[in-house]
Enzyme design. Structure first.
Site, PDB file in Angstrom:
ATOM      1  CD  GLU A   1      -3.396   2.337   1.060  1.00 12.88           C
ATOM      2  OE1 GLU A   1      -3.079   2.970   0.024  1.00 12.88           O
ATOM      3  OE2 GLU A   1      -2.643   1.511   1.598  1.00 12.88           O
TER       4      GLU A   1
ATOM      5  CG  HIS B   1       0.192   5.768  -1.201  1.00 12.75           C
ATOM      6  ND1 HIS B   1       0.861   5.281  -0.096  1.00 12.75           N
ATOM      7  CD2 HIS B   1       1.155   6.172  -2.078  1.00 12.75           C
ATOM      8  CE1 HIS B   1       2.162   5.384  -0.296  1.00 12.75           C
ATOM      9  NE2 HIS B   1       2.370   5.925  -1.476  1.00 12.75           N
TER      10      HIS B   1
ATOM     11  CB  CYS C   1       2.678   3.791   3.763  1.00 10.96           C
ATOM     12  SG  CYS C   1       1.787   5.320   3.375  1.00 10.96           S
TER      13      CYS C   1
ATOM     14  CB  CYS D   1      -2.260   5.329   3.871  1.00 12.34           C
ATOM     15  SG  CYS D   1      -1.842   5.907   2.214  1.00 12.34           S
TER      16      CYS D   1
END
Lengths: 143, 143
Positions: free
Chosen positions: A49, A47, A77, A80
């Site tokens: 992040e 991801h 999420c 993260c």
């Protein structure tokens, strides 16, 4: 957030879900920026992040990002959000809220757990409509 | 779990918090094994489980680990629990329970969130006392 949006747009152009993230230090200097790379890396944990957090810490002598801000186009999420806590990030700012996958204001609400050792300041809804439109348009085009 | 314990012991020898993880496929073949590398990588997200999940998927043509098992010596934290879900792992098996930092049976309880799209089978308490003793001894020696 403008940089995070640019990363999200670049991710969309690569066929990735358009989410972008930027880590800035206390003075506002950009330490790292990243877009989603799940498809490119064949890694569901890649991801934006996570990539930005790791890159930001890797570029400093310190493994922690105290006083820094993680800015993401989408509500992080649970993975993260917890990672940001582990990196001791000072603030998490995000654009669109994510009722289906978010882990800050939705779902597992990672920072609300009493066992979360480091809880950053959270600011949601920045450039919300622009961030959400990017995602909406991406998925609409795929249907 | 014996392999995960070996990874945890190796992590302790490197000065890392002794947690180890192994990913096995449906036939029981080891796809990846890792110990905690937070200190070595200066990366607070370099938990044994994250490293093992990424390595297991990287070694296959498929980014998902359907039917595979993640075995860890400690209850995964919210970050790793969510990552295991993203990798669509079939089963999460762990040794010691972690009331302070776990995210499966404690804290954020990631898999209990209705928004968690993929919930693996969970088995906790395997070789629990051996796994817990490793951690206890590690922290006792540091005090």
């Amino acid at each position: 957030m403008e940089l995070a949006l640019a990363e999200a747009r670049a991710a969309a152009a690569r066929g990735e879900v358009p989410v972008g993230a930027v880590v800035t230090d206390a003075a506002g200097a950009v330490l790292a920026r990243a877009g989603n790379e799940v498809e490119a890396r064949h890694d569901p944990s890649a991801h934006a992040e996570m990539l930005a957090l790791r890159a930001a810490a890797a570029g400093r002598a310190d493994k922690f990002l105290a006083g820094c801000t993680l800015t993401a186009t989408l509500e992080p999420c649970p993975m993260c959000a917890q990672a940001a806590s582990f990196f001791r990030i000072g603030r998490v700012a995000f654009g669109a809220y994510d009722p289906k996958g978010g882990g800050v204001d939705h779902g597992a609400r990672v920072y609300a757990a009493p066992s979360c050792h480091h809880v950053p300041e959270v600011v949601g809804g920045l450039r919300e409509s622009d961030c959400a439109a990017l995602l909406r348009n991406f998925f609409a085009a795929r249907r």
